[in-house]
Design an enzyme around this catalytic site. Structure first.
Site, PDB file in Angstrom:
ATOM      1  N   ASP A   1      31.470 -25.703  24.559  1.00  0.00           N
ATOM      2  CA  ASP A   1      32.197 -26.123  25.758  1.00  0.00           C
ATOM      3  C   ASP A   1      33.683 -25.930  25.494  1.00  0.00           C
ATOM      4  O   ASP A   1      34.145 -26.026  24.356  1.00  0.00           O
ATOM      5  CB  ASP A   1      31.940 -27.596  26.070  1.00  0.00           C
ATOM      6  CG  ASP A   1      30.467 -27.940  26.112  1.00  0.00           C
ATOM      7  OD1 ASP A   1      29.677 -27.113  26.623  1.00  0.00           O
ATOM      8  OD2 ASP A   1      30.100 -29.031  25.634  1.00  0.00           O
TER       9      ASP A   1
ATOM     10  N   ASP B   1      28.946 -21.851  28.071  1.00  0.00           N
ATOM     11  CA  ASP B   1      28.223 -23.121  28.150  1.00  0.00           C
ATOM     12  C   ASP B   1      28.956 -24.024  29.142  1.00  0.00           C
ATOM     13  O   ASP B   1      29.240 -23.605  30.256  1.00  0.00           O
ATOM     14  CB  ASP B   1      28.119 -23.741  26.758  1.00  0.00           C
ATOM     15  CG  ASP B   1      27.102 -24.880  26.696  1.00  0.00           C
ATOM     16  OD1 ASP B   1      26.302 -25.031  27.641  1.00  0.00           O
ATOM     17  OD2 ASP B   1      27.104 -25.629  25.710  1.00  0.00           O
TER      18      ASP B   1
ATOM     19  N   ASP C   1      32.191 -31.310  28.820  1.00  0.00           N
ATOM     20  CA  ASP C   1      30.986 -32.151  28.745  1.00  0.00           C
ATOM     21  C   ASP C   1      31.293 -33.475  28.051  1.00  0.00           C
ATOM     22  O   ASP C   1      32.053 -33.520  27.068  1.00  0.00           O
ATOM     23  CB  ASP C   1      29.872 -31.422  28.001  1.00  0.00           C
ATOM     24  CG  ASP C   1      29.183 -30.376  28.873  1.00  0.00           C
ATOM     25  OD1 ASP C   1      29.607 -30.205  30.034  1.00  0.00           O
ATOM     26  OD2 ASP C   1      28.229 -29.738  28.393  1.00  0.00           O
TER      27      ASP C   1
ATOM     28  N   ARG D   1      26.975 -28.956  38.551  1.00  0.00           N
ATOM     29  CA  ARG D   1      27.444 -29.974  37.599  1.00  0.00           C
ATOM     30  C   ARG D   1      28.925 -30.293  37.787  1.00  0.00           C
ATOM     31  O   ARG D   1      29.747 -30.064  36.910  1.00  0.00           O
ATOM     32  CB  ARG D   1      27.171 -29.546  36.159  1.00  0.00           C
ATOM     33  CG  ARG D   1      25.705 -29.339  35.853  1.00  0.00           C
ATOM     34  CD  ARG D   1      25.477 -29.074  34.383  1.00  0.00           C
ATOM     35  NE  ARG D   1      24.048 -28.844  34.103  1.00  0.00           N
ATOM     36  CZ  ARG D   1      23.536 -28.594  32.899  1.00  0.00           C
ATOM     37  NH1 ARG D   1      24.339 -28.562  31.845  1.00  0.00           N
ATOM     38  NH2 ARG D   1      22.245 -28.405  32.748  1.00  0.00           N
TER      39      ARG D   1
END
Length: 454
Positions: free
Chosen positions: A235, A274, A278, A328
């Site tokens: 990330d 990715d 996060d 997301r």
């Protein structure tokens, strides 16, 4: 400024920096203008605190809880660094076990894919000496001959070895009590790198552009879904077991390589990206504000699984811009998440076509209020949410193309896995909350992302 890895990391005096920034802006005026945390923080003596020494303002989201988030604001002059290369950044970060407060000023764009001597590294450099090649990997694990079982053997071992070499070069571990901030006017950022905030507390990340975070060695998993998937690591920013983190005025993007240009192997996209940001593994008390998230697929994950830490994962997202985001934004599990005054532009951008904005699952307790969505012609509000039937989304005042819209009602009317509309908490840390989302598009256009802070 240290211009390359052979020169020492510069240290900058707190007093000199403070004298340069004596203009005070009253906190009340900032809030009234809807600027959220604002550019400057005013202390009790009415002296302006320079950008680098600022702490998160009171009541500014979950990260203001408890002792608040101060980052490296207490750093002495020996622990204030200016960095412009990967090697300098690594040196300034030091050991993750060293909790001495530090301020790291990033001047210009740091390329994580460089050696200690400043040489540009390629995926081939990481693979060198491991025996890995993509052609050999594809031949070894072609489902037509290998079957649909997890890869194992020489080429998978070689892929892991090459991936480990890349990881050691591009992942930056951030210690506790650190402020990492871009120097205004220098296009400050990190390209090709991954900022990891793991099992530490009290970190501030501001005014940086994170771009081109790419995995050279995605792993083929034929058991992921019905057709298999290529899964990547890294990330741009990842929080794992982190507490009291403030991410403010940053920009996140896949640029310059967008997913639409990626090749396909075994019938699936060879995914090199990715997450963007996060928040997992029991991370807690996080405020993410005035960032721009653009050109990305799986953008923000809150909670790594349905069994992540109960009682944690408390996150505030406010005054962020989401554009060219597939999904997301965020996907939320378990925690108490507050979203307010965010702007979602769901127009397809550079091939990134939206699936949904917010996903509430695994009993997540989401409050989403006074956010604004821009939908292209033909798009339906029912598609803006997602869930597994156990999550909740409460809140009012959300606008879709300028019209007040009950997003949960629209979603529930169209689907079988209903989103609950009651939550077990009431947000109290709501600095800068605007009770109308009508003007967000105009206001956030000039007040979000890297490069705004002075």
């Amino acid at each position: 400024m240290a211009s390359d890895s052979h020169r020492p990391v510069q240290r900058t005096s707190h007093r000199r920096s403070l004298r340069r920034r004596r203009t005070a802006i009253a906190t009340a005026a900032v809030a009234a203008a809807g600027i959220g945390a604002g550019v400057l923080v005013v202390n009790a003596s009415a002296d302006a605190v320079d950008l680098y020494h600022q702490s998160l303002p009171a009541k500014d989201g979950w990260a203001a809880s408890g002792s608040g988030t101060t980052g490296g604001s207490k750093a002495d002059s020996a622990h204030v660094y200016t960095v412009s290369t990967r090697a300098q950044l690594v040196k300034a970060l030091g050991s993750v076990s060293d909790t001495t407060p530090r301020i790291i000023k990033v001047k210009g764009t740091i390329d994580a894919g460089t050696s200690d001597a400043g040489k540009k590294l390629t995926c081939g450099d990481y693979a060198s000496g491991t025996g890995y090649s993509l052609a050999a990997y594809l031949k070894a694990y072609d489902p037509a001959t290998y079957g649909r079982k997890a890869p194992s053997g020489p080429q998978e071992n070689a892929r892991k070895a090459a991936a480990e070499k890349q990881k050691k070069n591009i992942v930056f571990r951030v210690p506790a009590h650190t402020t990492l901030v871009g120097v205004p006017g220098t296009n400050a950022g990190i390209t090709g790198g991954s900022l990891q905030v793991q099992n530490v507390k009290n970190v501030i990340v501001r005014n940086l552009t994170f771009s081109a975070t790419e995995d050279c060695f995605p792993q083929w998993d034929p058991t992921d879904g019905s057709a298999g998937e290529w899964n990547s690591a890294y990330d741009s920013v990842t929080l794992r077991g982190a507490t009291n983190v403030w991410a403010d005025h940053n920009t996140f993007t896949d640029a310059p390589v967008f997913d639409q240009s990626l090749k396909t192997y075994f019938g699936r996209k060879y995914q090199i990206h990715d997450g963007a940001f996060d928040i997992t593994n029991g991370s807690d008390l996080v405020t993410v504000e005035r960032n721009v998230f653009s050109n990305h697929d799986k953008t923000m994950l809150i909670g790594s699984s349905d069994t992540d830490s109960t009682g944690k994962l408390r996150v505030t997202l406010h005054h962020n811009v989401w554009q060219g985001i597939v999904q997301r934004a965020p996907l939320a599990r378990i925690g108490q998440i507050h979203l307010y005054n965010n702007l979602y532009d769901t127009t397809t951008l550079n091939g990134y076509a939206p699936k949904y904005s917010i996903d509430s699952r695994a009993k997540a307790q989401v409050v989403a209020e006074h956010n604004a969505w821009k939908l292209p012609s033909g798009a339906k509000p029912a598609k803006l949410l997602s869930g597994d039937g156990t999550g909740s989304i409460a809140g009012a005042g959300n606008l879709v193309n300028g019209t007040a819209t009950d997003l949960v009602a629209a979603y529930n009317a169209a689907g079988s896995k209903k989103i609950k509309t009651t939550v077990n908490w009431k947000p109290a840390l709501t600095a800068g909350l605007q009770t109308s989302a009508k003007n967000l598009a105009t206001e956030l256009a000039t007040s979000t992302g890297a490069g705004v802070l002075k």
